[in-house]
Design an enzyme around this catalytic site. Structure first.
Site, PDB file in Angstrom:
ATOM      1  CE  LYS A 263      -1.690   4.015  -3.030  1.00 13.44           C
ATOM      2  NZ  LYS A 263      -0.230   4.022  -3.215  1.00 13.44           N
TER       3      LYS A 263
ATOM      4  CB  CYS B 281       1.294  -2.293  -4.831  1.00 15.76           C
ATOM      5  SG  CYS B 281       1.162  -3.853  -5.694  1.00 15.76           S
ATOM      6  CG  ASP B 282       1.017   2.424  -0.111  1.00 20.27           C
ATOM      7  OD1 ASP B 282       0.872   3.336  -0.953  1.00 20.27           O
ATOM      8  OD2 ASP B 282       1.557   2.587   0.989  1.00 20.27           O
ATOM      9  CB  SER B 283       6.197   0.247  -0.470  1.00 23.05           C
ATOM     10  OG  SER B 283       6.084  -0.719  -1.485  1.00 23.05           O
TER      11      SER B 283
ATOM     12  N   GLY C 195       2.050  -3.870   0.723  1.00 22.64           N
ATOM     13  CA  GLY C 195       0.719  -4.456   0.680  1.00 22.64           C
ATOM     14  C   GLY C 195       0.311  -4.689  -0.761  1.00 22.64           C
TER      15      GLY C 195
END
Length: 197
Positions: free
Chosen positions: A52, A71-73, A108
């Site tokens: 991203k 960001c990624d969850s 992340g």
């Protein structure tokens, strides 16, 4: 003041930054999250955050000298990665397996300053209430769990269903402020340089 570009459409991430005195420029990455699948949950979250960040960093609308944050969850339950549910049935099924148990929410973070990138994953243990089938059905009917990793929020309707958190609560919302501060320092930027003046 340093400009921060948030490569995410998450209203929770935006609200977290705003409440911390940061007014980011939002540019949605458009990354297809299904392109990364074969990785352990914490690594998956980091790889998606990096994708991203990279997808937005090269765009012409990114302000000159801006920092870009992706960001990624991902929720880890029984060693499996759980992102956003596919549909209401998937959300119900997940909640039936999550209720009365604990999972690990991995987020992340990838921060880019020109060609330099600092990246890391924050992990927080989340304890879930032992919901009844009726509570699960009512929660899923609101639509909220369909739009978020792990099918729950801690800062919305799902907050009553989270009985405890071990670690950074901001991370569960989708952006760890302490980790972001560390990544900024790694790239030579003080946290306070992001504050609105």
């Amino acid at each position: 003041m340093t400009t921060l570009v948030l490569a995410s459409q998450s209203p929770a991430r935006l609200a977290t930054l705003r409440s911390a005195g940061v007014e980011p420029v939002v540019i949605v990455s458009g990354v297809d999250e299904s392109q990364v699948t074969d990785a352990p949950p914490a690594e998956l979250a980091l790889q998606l955050a990096e994708l991203k960040c990279a997808a937005v960093a090269g765009r012409p609308e990114v302000p000159h000298d801006a920092l870009v944050l992706g960001c990624d969850s991902v929720l880890e339950l029984d060693g499996r990665s759980l992102g956003k549910p596919e549909d209401a049935d998937d959300a119900r099924s997940r909640w039936r397996s999550m209720r009365g148990r604990s999972g690990i929410l991995h987020t992340g973070h990838a921060l880019r300053d020109g060609h330099r990138v600092a990246a890391a994953t924050a992990s927080t243990v989340v304890h879930f209430a032992d919901l009844t089938d009726e509570e699960i059905d009512a929660y899923v009917a609101t639509g909220e769990p369909l739009n978020v990793a792990g099918a729950f929020t801690v800062d919305g309707l799902g907050g009553a269903f989270v009985t405890g958190i071990e670690g950074d609560h901001h991370n569960v919302v989708g952006l760890s402020l302490p980790l972001l501060r560390d990544l900024l320092a790694e790239l030579g930027h003080p946290w306070t340089s992001l504050w609105r003046r």
